[in-house]
Enzyme design. Structure first.
Site, short mmCIF file in Angstrom:
data_model
loop_
_atom_site.label_atom_id
_atom_site.label_comp_id
_atom_site.label_asym_id
_atom_site.label_seq_id
_atom_site.Cartn_x
_atom_site.Cartn_y
_atom_site.Cartn_z
N GLY A 168 7.41 3.05 3.02
CA GLY A 168 8.67 3.23 2.62
C GLY A 168 9.04 2.67 1.82
O GLY A 168 10.18 2.16 1.94
N PRO A 190 1.14 -1.14 0.04
CA PRO A 190 0.10 0.06 0.19
C PRO A 190 1.00 1.34 0.05
O PRO A 190 2.30 1.02 0.43
CB PRO A 190 -0.49 -0.27 1.42
CG PRO A 190 -0.85 -1.28 1.43
CD PRO A 190 0.34 -1.65 1.17
N SER A 247 -13.24 -13.92 -1.02
CA SER A 247 -12.55 -14.10 0.22
C SER A 247 -14.04 -13.38 1.24
O SER A 247 -13.81 -14.08 2.69
CB SER A 247 -11.57 -12.44 0.06
OG SER A 247 -11.64 -11.74 0.08
N LYS A 260 -5.26 -7.67 6.14
CA LYS A 260 -6.75 -7.71 6.34
C LYS A 260 -7.37 -7.23 8.20
O LYS A 260 -7.80 -6.39 8.72
CB LYS A 260 -7.26 -8.72 6.45
CG LYS A 260 -7.88 -8.94 3.94
CD LYS A 260 -7.80 -10.29 4.15
CE LYS A 260 -9.45 -9.91 2.81
NZ LYS A 260 -9.04 -11.36 2.09
N1 ATP Z 1 9.62 2.00 8.35
C1 ATP Z 1 9.51 3.21 8.33
N2 ATP Z 1 10.64 3.73 8.63
C2 ATP Z 1 10.73 5.09 8.73
N3 ATP Z 1 10.25 5.85 8.23
C3 ATP Z 1 8.99 5.54 7.02
C4 ATP Z 1 8.47 4.17 7.10
N4 ATP Z 1 7.85 3.70 6.49
C5 ATP Z 1 7.64 4.77 5.69
N5 ATP Z 1 8.22 6.11 6.19
C6 ATP Z 1 7.87 7.27 5.40
O1 ATP Z 1 6.93 7.48 4.56
C7 ATP Z 1 7.10 8.17 4.06
C8 ATP Z 1 6.30 7.92 2.86
O2 ATP Z 1 6.79 6.69 2.51
P1 ATP Z 1 7.12 6.40 0.51
O3 ATP Z 1 7.36 7.75 -0.02
O4 ATP Z 1 8.30 5.46 0.12
O5 ATP Z 1 6.06 5.33 0.62
P2 ATP Z 1 5.85 4.46 0.14
O6 ATP Z 1 6.02 3.06 -0.21
O7 ATP Z 1 6.85 4.82 -1.48
O8 ATP Z 1 4.01 5.05 -1.30
P3 ATP Z 1 3.93 5.77 -2.52
O9 ATP Z 1 3.16 3.66 -2.81
O10 ATP Z 1 2.64 6.23 -1.89
O11 ATP Z 1 5.09 5.61 -3.84
C9 ATP Z 1 8.91 8.73 3.48
O12 ATP Z 1 8.79 10.19 4.49
C10 ATP Z 1 9.56 7.24 4.52
O13 ATP Z 1 10.54 8.26 4.90
#
Ligand code: ATP
Length: 704
Positions: free
Chosen positions: A299, A295, A630, A673
């Site tokens: 990160g 989703p 599901s 879920k």
């Molecule tokens: N486990 C984590 N530890 C530290 N920061 C996190 C973590 N997970 C997400 N973040 C922070 O949340 C923000 C959003 O993350 P990111 O842009 O990498 O999302 P994404 O999964 O690539 O989303 P999208 O699918 O919308 O591109 C970033 O600033 C990231 O540093």
């Protein structure tokens, strides 16, 4: 005497400005407007007086005007020709007026004063001063070129009859093109030569690049192809054919970078470290292409950035969302108007090295349009067998992509084309529990927001309880993006308070009316962020005790897991089932399966067989399309609850596929879920036995 103030002499369509007309207006006499009633003005002609003009000034003025003529030939060939004629006639009255009219440096009000001066000697003095200034400011490094240019113009003037203006203009414009353009472009062609020499072009490429350069040198700069070729060679010279950053793969440093930048994600970090370890030991340029899926806001992008950082490589992000044209990846052929290289070549140019980490963000949002499939183009890019000689249509030269590390991300793997998915190693990432989000907020998001808003961490403290309140009541997401936004709002509130206090008296040592640190608790959160947006979504609280026929199912989408309330009621009828709520075919079939199973087992279960009544199954949020198998177990529960007139617990959600013979089959997205159920206030979840292994990924607090 009444006379027209202006005489329009000719309207010329310049060949280079096909749609623009240039109107040449010629002033014939000074005049004063006596009366003015639109559209007619009555004017009185004014006559100039010669005044006392000494010979010294006359000689100096003529000399200056000759220099000015050289400058003028660059600006307007027709003005130069007129000035030349006036110089021959030695008409000082007209010479002063005409030369001043060519000056752009003189302000409008000064020009009006000049116009109102009837004394010719006074005007010649003014004109002489201004022309001198103009010549001084026009000292040009290409003096020799200008002189040649001038000579050629003068030659033209003697060869062609003065009244044959059209011919003269055409020829003169050619001269301007020839010399004028050299003055402008000489530098860029020379600079290009230098850039091509410095570009360290590989063997096969070098000869072709110089061939094109020679072709450019032989071209007239007014040819339409000239600029296309110039831009092309600029790109060739700017690409990092032989430039790369050395790899420093230090596993303990990489682990440290990943730990410092990201909380949790143990499985993902482990896989990333394995990937780096294999690269270090084998020194292979080719390796698997990692694809992070899950989703939004969990990160995926930031972990890819951390990989580049731990390798010491440049990082380039290519957003593929909405791309539906193959040429976005592979470029346009140079014969197209406004042709450009594809995104891969642009990313390499921007990176300046041939071994960056390129993130192909959102590969699931590539669409095939009428101009070819971008996924097919990506297949070539990602294929280690082919990508050492990737040919962009614009560049038309093979570029070695085998040193590039490609990483991709996707929200929904089912939307990624199968051959493309086959090239990648998928690492599934799921959303975070409340406790994980709290840690991420405390360790990463809040410090980052404090820093962004210029607040010292000692001056603003956000209680863990306040953060949890934000997570529960102000966000409804699998990731942490909304949470970071809310923390940003809290920090901005703190920044305003601090700035206001500082503004009160800059010289004060103590910030008045402000107790530091500013502490943000639950009440402060409510005050800053307003009414909690998502409290109303606590479905358990909201729906209260269930009636027969109601049950909570679970669904998962690209936004994470979610509770899906299912409602069933009966109507008098003959055993038909009506469905509403924008249900897909598979979901409708699950309802048929559930109904048949209830009918077949009604005796054993001591409930109605639903044959003498009609059932109506509705799944709310009617505008959202729902599908998938599901929800089978949840639908069976709803129909049984209806048939047996017994209520299902309203703090419980069910997931699992059902077969016609009553077997419960495993389903996907268990972690998402369960997290979705937890966010909605559900306390018990019934999962298929065959999904037991998936529960090991769940956080202990969630399990509890
Ligand atoms: N486990 C984590 N530890 C530290 N920061 C996190 C973590 N997970 C997400 N973040 C922070 O949340 C923000 C959003 O993350 P990111 O842009 O990498 O999302 P994404 O999964 O690539 O989303 P999208 O699918 O919308 O591109 C970033 O600033 C990231 O540093």
């Amino acid at each position: 005497m009444d006379l027209p103030v202006l005489l329009i002499t000719n309207g010329v369509l310049l060949p280079e400005a096909r749609l623009k007309y240039t109107l040449h207006l010629l002033g014939v006499s000074r005049a004063r407007i006596e009366s003015f009633a639109l559209p007619i003005a009555s004017v009185k002609q004014l006559y100039t007086v010669p005044g006392d003009l000494n010979d010294e000034i006359k000689v100096e003025f003529l000399r200056n005007l000759k220099d000015f003529l050289t400058y003028l030939t660059f600006e307007s060939i027709e003005s130069a020709i007129t000035l030349k004629k006036l110089l021959e006639e030695k008409n000082f009255d007209a010479l002063a007026d005409f030369s001043v009219a060519q000056l752009r440096e003189v302000s409008f009000s000064t020009m009006l004063d000049y116009l109102a001066t009837l004394d010719t000697s006074r005007r010649v003095l003014l004109a002489n001063e201004w022309i001198k200034e103009c010549i001084k400011s026009q000292s040009d490094p290409n003096e020799q070129l200008k002189r040649d240019h001038h000579k050629e113009l003068v030659k033209l003037g003697t060869l062609i009859p003065a009244n044959d203006l059209a011919k003269l203009r055409d020829k003169a414009q050619n001269v301007v093109r020839k010399y004028g353009s050299r003055v402008k472009s000489g530098n860029s062609v020379e600079a290009l030569e230098g850039k091509l020499r410095d570009a360290q072009l590989p063997d096969g490429i070098r000869d072709r690049a110089w061939e094109e350069y020679d072709r450019l040198k032989g071209m007239n700069s007014q040819q339409s192809e000239y600029n296309v070729l110039l831009n092309y060679l600029d790109l060739v010279a700017a690409l990092p054919w032989s430039k790369s950053t050395p790899d420093h793969i230090d596993i303990s440093k990489a682990r440290q970078v990943l730990d410092v930048t990201h909380d949790g994600m143990d499985k993902v970090k482990k896989r990333v470290l394995e990937f780096l370890a294999v690269r270090k030991l084998t020194d292979h340029a080719t390796g698997p292409i990692l694809c992070f899926s899950g989703p939004p806001g969990i990160g995926k992008t930031s972990i890819a950035k951390a990989i580049a950082k731990s390798l010491g490589r440049k990082f380039e992000r290519m957003s593929l969302g909405g791309i539906r044209d193959e040429s976005d990846i592979r470029g346009h052929r140079r014969t197209y108007v406004a042709a450009m290289p594809g995104r891969i070549i642009q990313a390499l140019k921007h990176a300046g090295t041939n071994n960056p980490v390129i993130l192909l963000d959102e590969v699931d949002k590539l669409y095939a349009g009428v101009s070819g499939s971008p996924s097919a183009a990506l297949l070539e890019v990602l294929d280690p067998e082919q990508n050492n000689s990737f040919v962009d249509h614009y560049l038309n030269l093979p570029f070695d992509l085998s040193n590039v590390i490609f990483i991709s991300t996707a929200n929904d793997l089912s939307q990624v084309e199968a051959p493309l998915l086959d090239r990648m190693e998928v690492i599934e990432m799921s959303g975070y529990s409340h406790r994980e989000k709290l840690h991420i907020a405390q360790n990463h998001l809040l410090p980052r927001q404090l820093d962004k808003n210029g607040i010292c961490p000692d001056h603003l403290i956000v209680n863990p309880d306040a953060i949890l309140h934000m997570i529960e009541s102000y966000t409804m997401e699998a990731g942490v993006r909304q949470l970071e936004r809310q923390l940003g709002a809290v920090c901005r509130h703190g920044a305003l308070k601090l700035a206001e206090a500082l503004n009160t008296d800059i010289a004060a040592d103590v910030v008045p009316e402000l107790h530091l640190p500013i502490v943000i608790d639950r009440t402060a959160v409510k005050h800053i962020l307003g009414i909690a947006k998502f409290e109303r979504l606590n479905l358990v609280k909201k729906l209260g005790r269930f009636k027969p026929g109601m049950v909570f199912g679970l669904s998962v989408s690209v936004l994470g897991g979610k509770v899906m309330p299912i409602e069933a009621t009966t109507n008098p009828g003959k055993g038909k089932v009506q469905t509403t709520g924008k249900l897909g075919d598979v979901l409708k079939e699950s309802i048929e399966v559930a109904k048949t199973w209830i009918r077949a087992n009604s005796g054993r279960l001591s409930c109605s067989s639903l044959t003498d009544i009609d059932a109506h199954v509705h799944i709310p949020e009617g505008a959202v399309k729902k599908d998938g198998p599901s929800a089978g177990c949840a639908i069976v529960s709803a129909l049984y609850s209806l048939a047996a007139n017994r209520c299902v617990r309203s703090d419980t959600a069910v997931t699992g596929e059902i077969s016609l013979t009553g077997h419960v089959l495993p389903v996907g997205g268990i972690k998402e879920k369960v997290l979705g159920a937890h966010r909605a206030g559900i306390r018990r979840v019934i999962l298929p036995e065959s999904n037991r292994a998936d529960t090991s990924e769940l956080d202990d607090t969630i399990k509890a």
